[in-house]
Design a protein around this motif. Structure first.
Motif, PDB file in Angstrom:
ATOM      1  N   MET A   1      34.479  31.707  33.822  1.00  0.00           N
ATOM      2  CA  MET A   1      33.009  32.220  34.992  1.00  0.00           C
ATOM      3  C   MET A   1      32.604  30.744  35.584  1.00  0.00           C
ATOM      4  O   MET A   1      31.824  29.973  35.325  1.00  0.00           O
ATOM      5  N   PRO A   2      33.269  30.370  36.801  1.00  0.00           N
ATOM      6  CA  PRO A   2      32.867  28.819  37.757  1.00  0.00           C
ATOM      7  C   PRO A   2      31.782  28.842  37.655  1.00  0.00           C
ATOM      8  O   PRO A   2      31.100  27.146  37.491  1.00  0.00           O
ATOM      9  N   GLN A   3      30.807  29.889  38.109  1.00  0.00           N
ATOM     10  CA  GLN A   3      29.218  29.414  38.397  1.00  0.00           C
ATOM     11  C   GLN A   3      28.335  28.462  37.164  1.00  0.00           C
ATOM     12  O   GLN A   3      28.009  27.709  37.559  1.00  0.00           O
ATOM     13  N   ILE A   4      28.556  29.464  36.147  1.00  0.00           N
ATOM     14  CA  ILE A   4      28.824  28.723  34.704  1.00  0.00           C
ATOM     15  C   ILE A   4      29.211  27.204  34.491  1.00  0.00           C
ATOM     16  O   ILE A   4      28.057  26.490  33.905  1.00  0.00           O
ATOM     17  N   ALA A   5      30.413  27.379  34.105  1.00  0.00           N
ATOM     18  CA  ALA A   5      31.660  26.522  33.922  1.00  0.00           C
ATOM     19  C   ALA A   5      31.242  25.257  34.577  1.00  0.00           C
ATOM     20  O   ALA A   5      31.402  23.950  33.813  1.00  0.00           O
ATOM     21  N   GLN A   6      30.971  25.467  36.053  1.00  0.00           N
ATOM     22  CA  GLN A   6      31.096  24.054  36.302  1.00  0.00           C
ATOM     23  C   GLN A   6      29.818  24.414  37.043  1.00  0.00           C
ATOM     24  O   GLN A   6      29.230  23.044  38.301  1.00  0.00           O
ATOM     25  N   LEU A   7      28.604  24.583  36.551  1.00  0.00           N
ATOM     26  CA  LEU A   7      27.010  24.613  37.367  1.00  0.00           C
ATOM     27  C   LEU A   7      27.041  22.758  36.719  1.00  0.00           C
ATOM     28  O   LEU A   7      26.470  22.388  38.023  1.00  0.00           O
ATOM     29  N   GLY A   8      27.044  22.468  35.938  1.00  0.00           N
ATOM     30  CA  GLY A   8      27.302  20.564  35.148  1.00  0.00           C
ATOM     31  C   GLY A   8      27.488  20.008  36.162  1.00  0.00           C
ATOM     32  O   GLY A   8      27.148  18.972  36.800  1.00  0.00           O
ATOM     33  N   GLU A   9      28.534  20.146  36.630  1.00  0.00           N
ATOM     34  CA  GLU A   9      29.239  18.865  37.820  1.00  0.00           C
ATOM     35  C   GLU A   9      28.593  19.582  39.217  1.00  0.00           C
ATOM     36  O   GLU A   9      28.334  18.872  39.793  1.00  0.00           O
ATOM     37  N   PHE A  10      28.414  20.762  39.523  1.00  0.00           N
ATOM     38  CA  PHE A  10      27.727  21.103  41.285  1.00  0.00           C
ATOM     39  C   PHE A  10      26.813  21.706  41.393  1.00  0.00           C
ATOM     40  O   PHE A  10      26.431  21.423  42.874  1.00  0.00           O
ATOM     41  N   TYR A  11      25.329  21.534  40.524  1.00  0.00           N
ATOM     42  CA  TYR A  11      24.405  21.621  40.680  1.00  0.00           C
ATOM     43  C   TYR A  11      23.902  21.114  42.171  1.00  0.00           C
ATOM     44  O   TYR A  11      23.120  21.960  42.815  1.00  0.00           O
ATOM     45  N   SER A  12      23.921  19.457  41.771  1.00  0.00           N
ATOM     46  CA  SER A  12      23.421  18.753  42.369  1.00  0.00           C
ATOM     47  C   SER A  12      23.889  19.218  43.907  1.00  0.00           C
ATOM     48  O   SER A  12      23.519  19.269  44.976  1.00  0.00           O
TER      49      SER A  12
ATOM     50  N   GLU B   4      50.483  35.452  36.236  1.00  0.00           N
ATOM     51  CA  GLU B   4      48.749  35.297  35.753  1.00  0.00           C
ATOM     52  C   GLU B   4      48.142  34.667  36.087  1.00  0.00           C
ATOM     53  O   GLU B   4      46.502  35.555  36.129  1.00  0.00           O
ATOM     54  N   ALA B   5      47.566  33.612  36.440  1.00  0.00           N
ATOM     55  CA  ALA B   5      47.112  32.683  36.712  1.00  0.00           C
ATOM     56  C   ALA B   5      46.187  33.049  38.270  1.00  0.00           C
ATOM     57  O   ALA B   5      45.021  32.776  37.926  1.00  0.00           O
ATOM     58  N   LYS B   6      47.065  33.403  38.969  1.00  0.00           N
ATOM     59  CA  LYS B   6      47.473  33.659  40.204  1.00  0.00           C
ATOM     60  C   LYS B   6      46.410  35.025  40.077  1.00  0.00           C
ATOM     61  O   LYS B   6      45.120  34.654  41.481  1.00  0.00           O
ATOM     62  N   LEU B   7      46.858  35.173  39.277  1.00  0.00           N
ATOM     63  CA  LEU B   7      45.493  36.991  39.443  1.00  0.00           C
ATOM     64  C   LEU B   7      43.845  36.414  38.811  1.00  0.00           C
ATOM     65  O   LEU B   7      43.451  37.674  38.508  1.00  0.00           O
ATOM     66  N   ASP B   8      43.774  35.414  39.136  1.00  0.00           N
ATOM     67  CA  ASP B   8      42.916  35.303  37.709  1.00  0.00           C
ATOM     68  C   ASP B   8      42.148  35.532  38.666  1.00  0.00           C
ATOM     69  O   ASP B   8      41.669  35.295  39.475  1.00  0.00           O
ATOM     70  N   PRO B   9      40.530  37.224  38.008  1.00  0.00           N
ATOM     71  CA  PRO B   9      39.762  37.674  39.314  1.00  0.00           C
ATOM     72  C   PRO B   9      38.484  36.311  39.780  1.00  0.00           C
ATOM     73  O   PRO B   9      37.848  36.958  40.530  1.00  0.00           O
ATOM     74  N   MET B  10      38.600  35.514  39.195  1.00  0.00           N
ATOM     75  CA  MET B  10      37.291  34.728  39.019  1.00  0.00           C
ATOM     76  C   MET B  10      37.554  33.678  40.374  1.00  0.00           C
ATOM     77  O   MET B  10      37.042  32.199  39.522  1.00  0.00           O
ATOM     78  N   GLU B 199      39.172  41.755  43.883  1.00  0.00           N
ATOM     79  CA  GLU B 199      40.261  40.821  43.726  1.00  0.00           C
ATOM     80  C   GLU B 199      41.264  41.682  42.329  1.00  0.00           C
ATOM     81  O   GLU B 199      42.045  42.165  41.989  1.00  0.00           O
ATOM     82  N   VAL B 200      40.355  42.647  41.381  1.00  0.00           N
ATOM     83  CA  VAL B 200      40.768  43.110  40.345  1.00  0.00           C
ATOM     84  C   VAL B 200      41.701  44.706  41.002  1.00  0.00           C
ATOM     85  O   VAL B 200      42.587  44.088  40.608  1.00  0.00           O
ATOM     86  N   LEU B 201      41.387  44.460  42.016  1.00  0.00           N
ATOM     87  CA  LEU B 201      41.757  46.402  42.565  1.00  0.00           C
ATOM     88  C   LEU B 201      43.660  45.408  43.213  1.00  0.00           C
ATOM     89  O   LEU B 201      44.526  45.963  43.590  1.00  0.00           O
ATOM     90  N   SER B 202      43.220  44.468  43.822  1.00  0.00           N
ATOM     91  CA  SER B 202      44.584  44.238  44.396  1.00  0.00           C
ATOM     92  C   SER B 202      44.855  43.558  43.552  1.00  0.00           C
ATOM     93  O   SER B 202      46.435  43.509  43.982  1.00  0.00           O
ATOM     94  N   SER B 203      44.957  43.059  42.548  1.00  0.00           N
ATOM     95  CA  SER B 203      46.084  42.379  40.816  1.00  0.00           C
ATOM     96  C   SER B 203      46.354  43.974  40.470  1.00  0.00           C
ATOM     97  O   SER B 203      47.620  43.416  40.362  1.00  0.00           O
ATOM     98  N   PHE B 204      45.660  44.946  40.616  1.00  0.00           N
ATOM     99  CA  PHE B 204      46.521  46.268  40.165  1.00  0.00           C
ATOM    100  C   PHE B 204      47.738  46.782  41.076  1.00  0.00           C
ATOM    101  O   PHE B 204      48.933  46.964  41.066  1.00  0.00           O
TER     102      PHE B 204
END
Lengths: 164, 260
Positions: A1-12, B4-10, B199-204
């Motif tokens: 989850m980038p929102q949390i993973a990148q928080l330290g780097e990007f919050y400011s 697979e990496a491209k379809l990472d919904p996050m 994103e998940v649906l589009s990956s389907f």
């Protein structure tokens, strides 16, 4: 989850740029433009309200004018009716008067004519009496050989004429 | 593996430095990211939109009518929730509502077709949190400026028995302090969930297509149809979340403005 993973780097950076752009939005759009837009709306609402009020007043005035016109019109009509009635009465009176004068003159003429007729009748009767008396005396002197007085003959003739 | 990496919904929420990787203020990095870029685009779009409605005509055109509808909507919302005193918050609530609305809608734009990837910065709680804290701070400042320490009576509802006051006070205080979190998290979660779902649906659809025509017919096409529906739903959610954020801010402002 980038929102949390990148928080330290990007919050400011996130906080900084959000404040910058939301600040721009608030001061340029919110404080700068929105009041003007709302002013426009308010002034339009005011104008509509004023126009409606003016229209209402104009209608009320029109109603009042119509009412006064109606009153005036009714008064005019009544006075016209009065004038007509007056004129009619006057004309009737004048006609009556002229009729009366004509009647009077006709009556006078009639009376004169009757008088003249009566006189003529009396004169004619006198003539007839005179002629009748002379004829009677002639008849009497010729048939009976009597020489009667004028008055006696006339009295007898008159009596016979009257009693027929 | 690469597919697979491209379809990472996050992946769509990944922040990238576009410029100023070494820009610092007091030791804090303020690199200009894709998130900041879309904040800028939202701001610009909003300025263009509202500026287009500033012709100030007596008989408004379509654009002016649209802008006036939005200001009237915010004005009405404040009038209904705060009352007469709410008029002065129109600029803030309008900015808040429109900023979030534009951000949400811009994030849903099908710009991927053109090779541009729309970024929804409202799907980051580091962004929505700032807006939530901003709203909460305004509530606190207005509340304490207007009612001084009497503002604390907000935490004791009318008719609370004397015995219950300490407990109720604590409960109300906690519920009050949770407000900025719920405000910021609600928007962030709603936006993120919607984008992940799409994103998940589009990956389907893509995976189904890669696995042959039968899988495409079984999984790909229904997913695509569902996606179309979800897209419509997401447009609705984008509007509703902006509305909820603005409405709750109004409700909280009402507490500060008209202490019961």
């Amino acid at each position: 989850m980038p929102q949390i993973a990148q928080l330290g780097e990007f919050y400011s950076s996130q906080i900084f740029w959000l404040l910058i752009f939301f600040g721009i939005t608030f001061f340029v759009v919110g404080r700068g433009m929105v009041p003007k837009v709302m002013d426009t709306v308010a002034s339009r609402d005011n104008q509509i309200a004023a126009d409606l009020k003016a229209a209402e007043a104009a209608r009320a005035q029109a109603d009042a004018e119509e009412a006064s016109w109606r009153t005036r019109e009714n008064a005019n009509r009544a006075s016209a009716q009065g004038t007509i009635a007056d004129a009619r009465a006057k004309a009737a009176a004048a006609a009556e008067q002229r009729l009366a004068v004509a009647q009077a003159s006709i009556d006078a003429t009639l009376a004169g004519a009757e008088t003249r007729i009566a006189e003529a009748r009396r004169a004619a009767a006198d003539d007839i009496e005179t002629v009748a008396a002379e004829a009677t005396r002639d008849i009497v002197s010729r048939i009976a050989g009597l020489s009667l007085g004028d008055d006696a003959v006339r009295g007898a003739v008159k009596e016979n004429l009257v009693h027929g | 593996m690469a597919a697979e990496a491209k379809l990472d919904p996050m992946h769509q929420f990944q922040l990238e430095k576009l410029a100023g990787a070494d820009w610092n203020i007091a030791g804090y990095n303020i690199a200009f990211t894709n998130s900041a870029l879309w904040m800028a685009i939202a701001t610009l779009a909003l300025i263009v939109f509202v500026a287009g409605g500033m012709k100030r005509q007596l008989v408004p055109g379509r654009w002016q009518m649209a802008v006036e509808t939005f200001t009237g909507f915010i004005d009405g919302m404040l009038a209904a929730n705060v009352g007469k005193n709410g008029k002065k918050y129109v600029p803030y609530i309008f900015s808040l509502f429109m900023f979030i609305l534009f951000a949400n809608f811009l994030g849903l734009m099908p710009l991927g077709v053109l090779g541009v990837h729309a970024f929804t910065f409202t799907s980051h709680f580091s962004a929505t949190g700032v807006l939530a804290v901003l709203s909460f701070s305004i509530v606190l400042i207005v509340g304490f400026a207007k009612h001084k320490l009497h503002f604390f009576s907000l935490f004791v509802p009318h008719g609370t028995p004397a015995l219950m006051i300490p407990i109720i006070f604590v409960v109300e205080l906690i519920s009050f302090l949770v407000r900025p979190f719920s405000l910021g998290l609600r928007l962030f979660v709603a936006m993120m969930a919607g984008h992940v779902l799409l994103e998940v649906l589009s990956s389907f659809v893509i995976s189904g297509g890669n696995n042959g025509p039968i899988m495409f017919a079984i999984a790909g096409i229904p997913s695509f149809v569902l996606m179309v529906g979800i897209c419509a739903l997401e447009l609705l959610v984008a509007g509703i979340q902006a509305y909820v954020f603005a409405l709750l801010t109004c409700v909280y402002l009402n507490d500060a403005e008209n202490l019961h």
